[in-house]
Write an enzyme that holds these catalytic residues in place. Structure first.
Site, PDB file in Angstrom:
ATOM      1  N   GLN A  84      -3.153   1.391  36.275  1.00  0.00           N
ATOM      2  CA  GLN A  84      -2.471   0.263  36.925  1.00  0.00           C
ATOM      3  C   GLN A  84      -0.964   0.283  36.706  1.00  0.00           C
ATOM      4  O   GLN A  84      -0.260  -0.537  37.294  1.00  0.00           O
ATOM      5  CB  GLN A  84      -3.046  -1.068  36.405  1.00  0.00           C
ATOM      6  CG  GLN A  84      -4.527  -1.254  36.659  1.00  0.00           C
ATOM      7  CD  GLN A  84      -4.871  -1.375  38.132  1.00  0.00           C
ATOM      8  OE1 GLN A  84      -4.018  -1.675  38.965  1.00  0.00           O
ATOM      9  NE2 GLN A  84      -6.126  -1.127  38.463  1.00  0.00           N
ATOM     10  N   CYS A 125     -14.859  -4.774  36.565  1.00  0.00           N
ATOM     11  CA  CYS A 125     -15.205  -3.717  35.598  1.00  0.00           C
ATOM     12  C   CYS A 125     -14.621  -4.011  34.225  1.00  0.00           C
ATOM     13  O   CYS A 125     -14.182  -3.105  33.519  1.00  0.00           O
ATOM     14  CB  CYS A 125     -14.748  -2.348  36.076  1.00  0.00           C
ATOM     15  SG  CYS A 125     -15.653  -1.787  37.497  1.00  0.00           S
TER      16      CYS A 125
END
Lengths: 145, 406
Positions: free
Chosen positions: B203, B364
């Protein structure tokens, strides 16, 4: 009323809505109108775990028909669950096992029963049919003895 | 020169499509970004003009394909400011990169009673590979907590890192909240105790300028597909000293030096870790994605996203019943939230009817959801091609959905 008649009735009710928004509003209302699962069955033993939402399902055999009740933590899932209950509740096991549920597709809510949606609904439907199978097997075994 | 976000947008063909009769508003960029024309063209061109199995081929086509593939490695090394291209290993993505380290590093260094430290904010991809490695070795997994603002508990860090800690595996940016963690400071603390650090950059690489030498991380993993590139290609950067010591994790072609039935010797870095035919078209696509990001410039991308996020915060902060799981500061483009009494599945389902793609659920990161005691959240995540108009469409739709679901 047979499963097909009940399904046709539901299909007709939804046919009055041209807009998806009204359709979903009605779906959510349906979810509210159906009697909820008895709190004693809203436990992990009756939980069908979806990735996105959770569904609780209870079934019992009463006078040769299956009585289903269900609940979900999501109102849209609860709405679809209530539609399945409305067509399958109070039906004999063999009718449930052979039930044609394509009306959900025709109403335009098929996506909610997709295996990849992971909202617990497809697993709930499988579980409803499994109950029917189990009740029928038990009835047959009982009949023989 | 200022960058017009609308000119960036025109490079992304998918963004012109409609969903349920409405223009697509794609706000699920933390899951995967859309791809610019350059990426599609690079992949298409590979199969039209270059396709051949790379390395070993003596003919021109194979040589060209090999050269192009190895150029990607150089480009990735530049993108991460890695000291050498042979410290760049191609994988299928962040998940495979972390699995590679967990298996190979784990086999070499993890013994019974050792410890691996992760945080409660990790993606399952940075938890489960370590659980497996711990099961194999008898090591223990220890978990670093967070405070109420979603910051890593820095006080607990000093207590959790110890003599038996063999590795610290941390995300640089949370995929759930967007929080940018002070990994540089954390790496320094870990290194003071001779503990190597793996950074999950899935990310961060798409949003922040990454300099692995400045961070001084021992491993850094990221995925092409979250950074405007194709799916199926990812990167593991590792310091040479570790990669040299670590055993191969997959056997096959490419990774060998010499094979006999008695003994096999392995190829040098990076090929030791790259068994089998690689995803060449995807690698070339990744190069085009890096080119795109470099053309805009990481500061430019960050500025665009900062502006979008400021607009999104303004729209969401005052929203009735809003429960925010992200914070404004140190945020790399993610807002995780819930509306009081509304299930994320319901909200996501209705937003989709307005053409809006957001992610709902546990992202997740089930341990983090358990930590908060929620079934999931709704997550909006931006990329450079999003516009303030899209944020407005999202906010208006959110109001309508809330009215239906209240």
């Amino acid at each position: 009323m047979s499963i097909d008649d009940r399904a046709a009735a539901l299909e007709q009710e939804f046919a009055q809505f041209g807009e998806w928004l009204d359709k979903y509003n009605y779906l959510i209302e349906l979810g509210k109108s159906v009697p909820s699962i008895d709190p004693q069955f809203r436990t992990d033993s009756y939980l069908i775990r979806g990735c996105q939402s959770r569904v609780w399902l209870h079934a019992r055999l009463e006078d040769a028909v299956i009585r289903y009740s269900a609940d979900s933590d999501a109102v849209i899932t609860r709405g679809i669950a209530s539609m399945l209950i409305r067509v399958l509740d109070g039906q004999p096991p063999d009718a449930v096992m052979g039930a044609d549920l394509s009306f959900i597709d025709r109403i335009g809510l098929k996506e909610h029963l997709s295996p990849t949606r992971s909202n617990g609904l497809l697993a709930m439907l499988k579980q409803m049919k499994l109950y029917a199978y189990a009740f029928q097997a038990r009835e047959k075994a009982g009949g023989k003895s | 020169m200022p960058i017009d976000p609308h000119s960036i947008r025109q490079r992304f063909p998918l963004l012109t499509r409609q969903v349920h009769g409405k223009p697509l508003v794609y706000l699920d960029n933390a899951a995967t970004t859309q791809k610019p024309e350059g990426v599609l063209e690079a992949m298409d061109h590979y199969y039209r003009a270059l396709n051949s199995n790379i390395h070993r081929g003596v003919y021109t086509l194979a040589q060209e394909a090999t050269d192009r593939y190895e150029e990607v490695r150089q480009a990735v090394a530049r993108f991460l400011h890695a000291p050498a291209a042979h410290e760049i290993i191609f994988t299928r993505g962040t998940t495979e990169s972390i699995n590679l380290v967990a298996q190979s590093f784990g086999q070499r260094y993890l013994r019974e009673g050792d410890e691996v430290v992760v945080s409660v904010m990790e993606h399952h991809s940075n938890i489960v590979p370590w659980q497996l490695a711990c099961q194999r070795s008898g090591a223990r997994l220890k978990v670093l907590g967070i405070d109420g603002q979603g910051r890593l508990d820095m006080d607990a860090l000093d207590a959790i890192l110890g003599e038996r800690t063999r590795l610290l595996a941390l995300t640089q940016v949370s995929n759930v909240t967007g929080r940018i963690h002070p990994v540089r400071e954390i790496i320094r603390k870990a290194h003071a105790l001779d503990i190597p650090v793996l950074i999950d950059g899935a990310q961060s690489a798409p949003h922040l300028a990454v300099d692995v030498q400045e961070l001084d991380c021992d491993f850094f993993a990221f995925s092409g597909h979250k950074a405007y590139g194709p799916m199926g290609i990812g990167v593991l950067y590792g310091k040479e000293r570790w990669l040299e010591e670590m055993p191969p994790w997959q056997g096959g072609g490419e990774m060998i030096d010499r094979v006999t039935f008695e003994e096999t010797t392995y190829n040098e870095l990076p090929y030791k870790f790259e068994a089998g035919t690689p995803a060449v078209a995807e690698a070339l696509g990744l190069k085009a994605a890096l080119d795109f990001m470099e053309a805009v410039g990481m500061p430019g991308l960050h500025a665009l996203e900062t502006e979008l996020m400021a607009h999104a915060w303004k729209k969401l902060e005052g929203f009735p019943g809003m429960r925010l799981y992200s914070a404004v500061e140190d945020n790399a483009g993610v807002i995780s939230f819930l509306l009081d009494g509304i299930h994320p599945y319901d909200l996501g389902t209705l937003l989709d009817r307005f053409g809006i793609a957001v992610r709902t659920g546990h992202h997740c990161a089930q341990p983090l959801m358990d930590h908060w005691g929620v079934p999931g959240t709704v997550r909006l995540s931006v990329a450079a091609y999003n516009t303030t108009e899209e944020i407005d469409i999202f906010a208006e739709a959110l109001e309508k959905c809330a009215a239906i679901l209240a």
